[in-house]
Design a protein around this motif. Structure first.
Motif, PDB file in Angstrom:
ATOM      1  N   GLY A 188       0.807  -1.208   0.000  1.00  0.00           N
ATOM      2  CA  GLY A 188       0.000   0.000   0.000  1.00  0.00           C
ATOM      3  C   GLY A 188       0.845   1.266   0.000  1.00  0.00           C
ATOM      4  N   ARG A 191       1.056   2.909  -3.324  1.00  0.00           N
ATOM      5  CA  ARG A 191      -0.125   3.696  -3.694  1.00  0.00           C
ATOM      6  C   ARG A 191      -0.130   5.027  -2.947  1.00  0.00           C
ATOM      7  N   GLU A 192       0.187   4.949  -1.637  1.00  0.00           N
ATOM      8  CA  GLU A 192       0.178   6.184  -0.842  1.00  0.00           C
ATOM      9  C   GLU A 192       1.208   7.171  -1.360  1.00  0.00           C
ATOM     10  N   TYR A 195      -0.225   8.751  -4.512  1.00  0.00           N
ATOM     11  CA  TYR A 195      -1.230   9.781  -4.213  1.00  0.00           C
ATOM     12  C   TYR A 195      -0.568  10.996  -3.576  1.00  0.00           C
ATOM     13  N   GLY A 196       0.421  10.730  -2.740  1.00  0.00           N
ATOM     14  CA  GLY A 196       1.110  11.818  -2.071  1.00  0.00           C
ATOM     15  C   GLY A 196       1.793  12.756  -3.040  1.00  0.00           C
ATOM     16  N   ALA A 199      -0.768  12.041  -7.805  1.00  0.00           N
ATOM     17  CA  ALA A 199      -1.290  11.253  -8.922  1.00  0.00           C
ATOM     18  C   ALA A 199      -2.758  10.949  -8.708  1.00  0.00           C
ATOM     19  N   LYS A 200      -3.475  10.862  -9.824  1.00  0.00           N
ATOM     20  CA  LYS A 200      -4.879  10.488  -9.747  1.00  0.00           C
ATOM     21  C   LYS A 200      -4.984   8.978  -9.567  1.00  0.00           C
ATOM     22  N   GLN A 201      -6.211   8.524  -9.284  1.00  0.00           N
ATOM     23  CA  GLN A 201      -6.406   7.102  -9.033  1.00  0.00           C
ATOM     24  C   GLN A 201      -6.078   6.258 -10.266  1.00  0.00           C
TER      25      GLN A 201
ATOM     26  N   THR B  11      -5.379   4.185   2.593  1.00  0.00           N
ATOM     27  CA  THR B  11      -4.996   4.695   1.277  1.00  0.00           C
ATOM     28  C   THR B  11      -6.141   5.467   0.638  1.00  0.00           C
ATOM     29  N   VAL B  14      -6.284   8.922   2.171  1.00  0.00           N
ATOM     30  CA  VAL B  14      -5.211   9.771   1.645  1.00  0.00           C
ATOM     31  C   VAL B  14      -5.584  10.267   0.259  1.00  0.00           C
ATOM     32  N   ARG B  15      -6.026   9.327  -0.588  1.00  0.00           N
ATOM     33  CA  ARG B  15      -6.361   9.668  -1.968  1.00  0.00           C
ATOM     34  C   ARG B  15      -7.468  10.717  -2.020  1.00  0.00           C
ATOM     35  N   ILE B  18      -6.424  14.180  -1.029  1.00  0.00           N
ATOM     36  CA  ILE B  18      -5.560  14.862  -1.996  1.00  0.00           C
ATOM     37  C   ILE B  18      -6.345  15.211  -3.266  1.00  0.00           C
ATOM     38  N   GLU B  19      -7.128  14.223  -3.772  1.00  0.00           N
ATOM     39  CA  GLU B  19      -7.884  14.465  -4.999  1.00  0.00           C
ATOM     40  C   GLU B  19      -9.005  15.467  -4.782  1.00  0.00           C
ATOM     41  N   ASN B  27     -10.256   9.746 -15.015  1.00  0.00           N
ATOM     42  CA  ASN B  27     -10.450   8.830 -13.897  1.00  0.00           C
ATOM     43  C   ASN B  27     -11.735   8.037 -14.071  1.00  0.00           C
TER      44      ASN B  27
END
Lengths: 309, 321
Positions: A188, A191-192, A195-196, A199-201, B11, B14-15, B18-19, B27
């Motif tokens: 994980g 991924r963190e 995102y940190g 970056a988009k999903q 996660t 966090v996402r 931020i998003e 997306n």
């Protein structure tokens, strides 16, 4: 006297009485025997294949293995035709199984909430549990008339396209589950970190997790190929009986597994023709070596990627 | 049923922070594409079931359950699948009797006894590779080992079906599912916490006593679920039986005064998936609906078995939770 000695030697005391230890040893030996049977099975498979495959190879001229199509009853054993047809089925199957299997895996691993997962994941498991002979019927009665003939009206009733699509459908769950496991094994923290950095999903899923899991994904695809190469019933029903090599996906033809099944189904008639019957073992040996090679390669890749994380 | 829990992982949080709430078309497009590939499997499954049931309806409407209870016949109007159902059940009985004890014993050895040495790794790799061998190759093994060597060689079965009996077929399927049986049981055993074993041995139990009284009772729901799913796989398998001796004709009969021993040794047999295969390759149009009807029976039986697996698991999980 004896009591004093026992008190001094405490490790012997702990091992317990003879009967208990003997039972322990017997139980262990029985379980070991069961585990060793798997090796006997492997040896038996090799013996079953090699004996008659060798007898076949020595009874024919090697020139019979090349060109002129696969017609065992007429002494024509064109391995090339079987290879090409198998490759076509496998290629078409992977064109279905790779995008749909990997897409499903990405969705299940990176997007799906647990509620969605609980509903959708069993669908793949049910699909994996459908007997292949059922998919063969589906290929003949649904895929050929509704999909293949919709695109190519002149397609034969048994054709590579329909059989390949059906084999692909059978392979989707395998590709999906193995590659999902690979993506889930990506830590994980990757991924963190992604995102940190803002970056988009989608970027995280496709540009971070997917590449990080690539060896597991390749292993999944190789396993899928091995599964597609070995698939028999769909091919026996929906890929046709043509022994002449063709590259046309709207026509049909015998694959390696199709040729074995066809010989088995007609074995009463060829009982007198030794070479034709023995060719079944030879094709089986080629198929065994091919799928074993694919499985070993895939296993190697999986082990390597496990070491990385 | 588990209680629905909020599924946000760290996660996810966090996402989201931020998003923010900004909508990203790319997306959404990627998420939709991935969901589409997954939903395609659902659509395929529904299409397959609907198409088959629709094609099977005329048979059940006109003949009802007599289609299930009638024997095989070359005329489509009177052909039934009873022999296939009985054959498949007999094959399944052999698979359970052989593959279940052997598979559990092998898995117990590999997980509980074997140390991590070269030999153990070799057996494990061998089992994984066996699980990947195409099923038709197991048919060749069955023909060689069980029909030719065991039935004809050892028991001298000549004439008649020449050793192509339901025992040879059942053993073939048992060997086919044995590696899968071992792998699923191993996973079930691996899920048992090590603390349980350590506690048991600390109070003086031997390894076997620990396995019998601590490990197996905890692992049994997962083992049984895996077993039932494996048996379902054997039930739907047909490729090996093409070679290992199931009758491939549209019609055969069993001697009426055959005893049980005769039935499993000298009488011909077939299996439900083999009947599906036979019906499906007939050119006459009336066999299409007959094939679909046989598939419906096959799928209903498989579904029953799988539902049984879920029930067994739920029941035992409550007991050992």
């Amino acid at each position: 006297m004896a009591i004093v000695e026992q008190q001094r030697d405490s490790t012997i005391d702990l091992t317990g009485d003879v009967r208990r230890r003997r039972r322990e040893a017997i139980v262990k030996a029985v379980f070991f025997g069961a585990a060793a049977i798997s090796i006997l099975i492997s040896i038996a498979i090799v013996l079953a294949l090699i004996g008659k495959a060798w007898a076949f190879l020595t009874s024919i001229e090697l020139g019979q293995l090349w060109g002129n199509g696969w017609f065992p009853r007429r002494g024509r054993f064109d391995l090339m035709a079987l290879f090409v047809h198998t490759l076509m089925i496998t290629g078409i199957a992977m064109m279905v199984a790779a995008p749909f299997g990997l897409g499903s895996a990405i969705y299940l691993s990176e997007y799906a909430r647990s509620g969605v997962r609980r509903v959708l994941k069993p669908t793949l498991e049910i699909l994996a549990g459908i007997p292949s002979v059922v998919l063969g019927f589906f290929a003949l009665q649904f895929i050929t008339p509704n999909i293949v003939r919709g695109l190519f009206p002149g397609a034969q009733s048994a054709n590579f396209l329909a059989a390949g699509i059906a084999v692909g459908i059978l392979t989707i769950p395998l590709v999906a589950s193995v590659s999902e496991d690979a993506m889930k094994a990506v830590p994980g923290s990757l991924r963190e970190a992604s995102y940190g950095l803002g970056a988009k999903q989608w970027h995280t899923a496709l540009r971070v997790v997917f590449p990080a899991a690539i060896s597991g994904i390749i292993a999944a695809l190789i396993l899928g190929i091995a599964r597609a190469v070995g698939e028999t019933m769909v091919v026996a029903l929906a890929a046709g009986l043509n022994g002449i090599m063709t590259f046309n996906p709207t026509e049909g033809g015998l694959t390696m597994t199709g040729a074995i099944a066809n010989l088995a189904v007609g074995s009463d008639q060829v009982a007198g023709d030794v070479a034709a019957f023995q060719s079944l073992f030879f094709v089986g040996l080629v198929l065994f070596v091919l799928t074993l090679g694919l499985n070993v390669v895939s296993g190697r890749i999986v082990r390597r990627y496990r070491q990385r994380y | 049923m588990a209680v629905a829990t909020p599924a946000l992982t760290p996660t996810d949080i966090v996402r989201q922070s931020i998003e923010g709430r900004r909508f990203s078309p790319i997306n959404a497009l990627v998420a939709f594409t991935m969901l589409f590939t997954l939903l395609s499997s659902v659509v395929i499954l529904i299409t397959l079931l609907a198409d088959t049931i629709a094609a099977a309806l005329p048979v059940f409407a006109s003949r009802g359950l007599s289609f299930v209870t009638a024997s095989l016949s070359p005329t489509a109007a009177s052909a039934g699948i009873w022999q296939g159902i009985m054959g498949s059940l007999a094959l399944t009985a052999f698979v359970i009797a052989v593959a279940f004890p052997l598979g559990v014993a092998a898995a117990v050895y590999l997980e509980e006894y074997a140390s991590d040495n070269r030999f153990t790794r070799f057996i494990n790799a061998n089992i994984r590779n066996l699980a990947g061998v195409p099923s038709i190759v197991y048919g060749i093994l069955g023909l060689f080992l069980f029909v030719e060597i065991l039935m004809r060689g050892v028991f001298g079965a000549e004439g008649g079906i020449g050793g192509r009996n339901v025992i040879a077929g059942g053993l073939t399927l048992a060997v086919l599912v044995l590696p899968i049986m071992i792998i699923t049981t191993s996973e079930a055993l691996r899920a048992v916490p090590g603390a349980l074993r350590e506690a048991s041995m600390a109070v003086g139990a031997t390894r076997w006593e620990t396995i019998k009284h601590q490990v197996l009772p905890v692992a049994i729901p997962a083992i049984l679920t895996g077993t039932v799913l494996t048996i379902a796989r054997a039930f739907g398998e047909s490729a090996p039986l093409l070679l290992a001796g199931a009758q491939l004709s549209l019609f055969f009969s069993v001697s009426s005064e055959a005893s049980f021993t005769d039935l499993i040794t000298t009488q011909p047999y077939t299996a439900l998936p083999i009947i599906v295969f036979n019906f499906a390759r007939q050119p006459q149009a009336e066999f299409v609906s007959l094939t679909a009807a046989a598939i419906v029976v096959l799928l209903v039986m498989l579904l029953t078995v799988n539902a049984a697996a879920v029930l067994v698991r739920d029941r035992y999980e409550q007991r050992y939770r």
